[in-house]
Motif scaffolding. Sequence first.
Motif, PDB file in Angstrom:
ATOM      1  N   GLU A   8       0.905  -0.999   0.205  1.00 40.34           N
ATOM      2  CA  GLU A   8       0.021   0.027   0.106  1.00 40.34           C
ATOM      3  C   GLU A   8       0.941   1.274   0.075  1.00 40.34           C
ATOM      4  OE1 GLU A   8      -2.616  -0.282   3.190  1.00 40.34           O
ATOM      5  OE2 GLU A   8      -3.928  -1.961   2.326  1.00 40.34           O
ATOM      6  N   LEU A   9       1.938   1.051   0.801  1.00 40.76           N
ATOM      7  CA  LEU A   9       2.878   2.392   0.875  1.00 40.76           C
ATOM      8  C   LEU A   9       3.509   2.671  -0.477  1.00 40.76           C
ATOM      9  CD1 LEU A   9       4.228   4.385   2.545  1.00 40.76           C
ATOM     10  CD2 LEU A   9       5.904   2.892   3.064  1.00 40.76           C
ATOM     11  N   TYR A  14       4.034   5.522  -5.326  1.00 38.31           N
ATOM     12  CA  TYR A  14       4.087   5.528  -6.877  1.00 38.31           C
ATOM     13  C   TYR A  14       3.000   6.693  -7.449  1.00 38.31           C
ATOM     14  CZ  TYR A  14       3.252   4.078 -11.744  1.00 38.31           C
ATOM     15  OH  TYR A  14       3.200   4.108 -12.970  1.00 38.31           O
ATOM     16  N   LEU A  15       1.844   6.583  -6.890  1.00 38.24           N
ATOM     17  CA  LEU A  15       0.774   7.657  -7.361  1.00 38.24           C
ATOM     18  C   LEU A  15       1.272   9.016  -6.906  1.00 38.24           C
ATOM     19  CD1 LEU A  15      -2.435   5.801  -6.056  1.00 38.24           C
ATOM     20  CD2 LEU A  15      -1.720   6.270  -8.431  1.00 38.24           C
ATOM     21  N   LYS A  17       4.198  10.223  -6.736  1.00 36.18           N
ATOM     22  CA  LYS A  17       5.636  10.334  -7.548  1.00 36.18           C
ATOM     23  C   LYS A  17       5.444  10.972  -8.851  1.00 36.18           C
ATOM     24  CE  LYS A  17       9.863   8.564  -9.620  1.00 36.18           C
ATOM     25  NZ  LYS A  17      10.329   7.087  -9.788  1.00 36.18           N
ATOM     26  N   HIS A  18       4.413  10.315  -9.255  1.00 37.39           N
ATOM     27  CA  HIS A  18       3.869  10.592 -10.836  1.00 37.39           C
ATOM     28  C   HIS A  18       2.620  11.312 -11.038  1.00 37.39           C
ATOM     29  CE1 HIS A  18       6.870   7.891 -12.538  1.00 37.39           C
ATOM     30  NE2 HIS A  18       6.558   7.047 -11.383  1.00 37.39           N
ATOM     31  N   ARG A  19       2.290  11.862  -9.801  1.00 37.19           N
ATOM     32  CA  ARG A  19       0.822  12.769  -9.931  1.00 37.19           C
ATOM     33  C   ARG A  19      -0.283  12.304 -10.450  1.00 37.19           C
ATOM     34  NH1 ARG A  19       2.964  18.934 -10.434  1.00 37.19           N
ATOM     35  NH2 ARG A  19       0.766  19.182  -9.613  1.00 37.19           N
ATOM     36  N   ILE A  20      -0.553  10.956 -10.160  1.00 34.10           N
ATOM     37  CA  ILE A  20      -1.483  10.206 -10.983  1.00 34.10           C
ATOM     38  C   ILE A  20      -2.835  10.914 -10.426  1.00 34.10           C
ATOM     39  CG2 ILE A  20      -2.810   7.985 -11.447  1.00 34.10           C
ATOM     40  CD1 ILE A  20      -0.025   8.400 -12.707  1.00 34.10           C
ATOM     41  N   MET A  21      -3.006  10.928  -9.146  1.00 32.92           N
ATOM     42  CA  MET A  21      -4.668  11.264  -8.426  1.00 32.92           C
ATOM     43  C   MET A  21      -4.689  12.942  -9.036  1.00 32.92           C
ATOM     44  SD  MET A  21      -5.292   8.812  -7.343  1.00 32.92           S
ATOM     45  CE  MET A  21      -6.905   9.273  -6.773  1.00 32.92           C
ATOM     46  N   ASP A  22      -3.670  13.895  -9.469  1.00 28.72           N
ATOM     47  CA  ASP A  22      -3.903  15.038  -9.663  1.00 28.72           C
ATOM     48  C   ASP A  22      -4.296  15.027 -11.186  1.00 28.72           C
ATOM     49  OD1 ASP A  22      -2.832  16.251  -7.439  1.00 28.72           O
ATOM     50  OD2 ASP A  22      -0.694  16.584  -8.217  1.00 28.72           O
ATOM     51  N   LEU A  23      -3.632  14.096 -11.823  1.00 29.14           N
ATOM     52  CA  LEU A  23      -4.140  14.134 -13.498  1.00 29.14           C
ATOM     53  C   LEU A  23      -5.514  13.387 -13.351  1.00 29.14           C
ATOM     54  CD1 LEU A  23      -3.625  13.995 -16.498  1.00 29.14           C
ATOM     55  CD2 LEU A  23      -2.757  11.605 -16.112  1.00 29.14           C
TER      56      LEU A  23
END
Length: 128
Positions: A8-9, A14-15, A17-23
Amino acid sequence: MEARSSRELQARNYLEKHRIMDLLTYLTSALLFFRPERPREYLISILERLRIARLSGVALPFFMDNSNIASMFEMLDSSNKGSISFVQYKEALKTLGLCTAEEVLKDDGHGVTFEKFRNEVNKRTQEI
């Protein structure tokens, strides 16, 4: 149990680092704002424009122009006072995917004018 916690960590890192949630928040906001007839094709076109911008080194395209920002402000300023409340301002930024629920914004006790709203939306978009 510890292995699950570690996974989970790793996923959370990962999310972030790659700003997936922002995207994802930005894509969802764009869908809800523009409500295109063909949402999948619209999302593909946004992602393609983002890819091209990244490869060419130009600024990322912003999908709301000043008229869209003005329209949003006018909807929030239903009494036509020329300003909106701080709560409306923060909620609008969250809806656009430009602010997280945890982010602390300073409330100076005055209403937020259109100029401040537009400038903040544009500044935060450039940061993305």
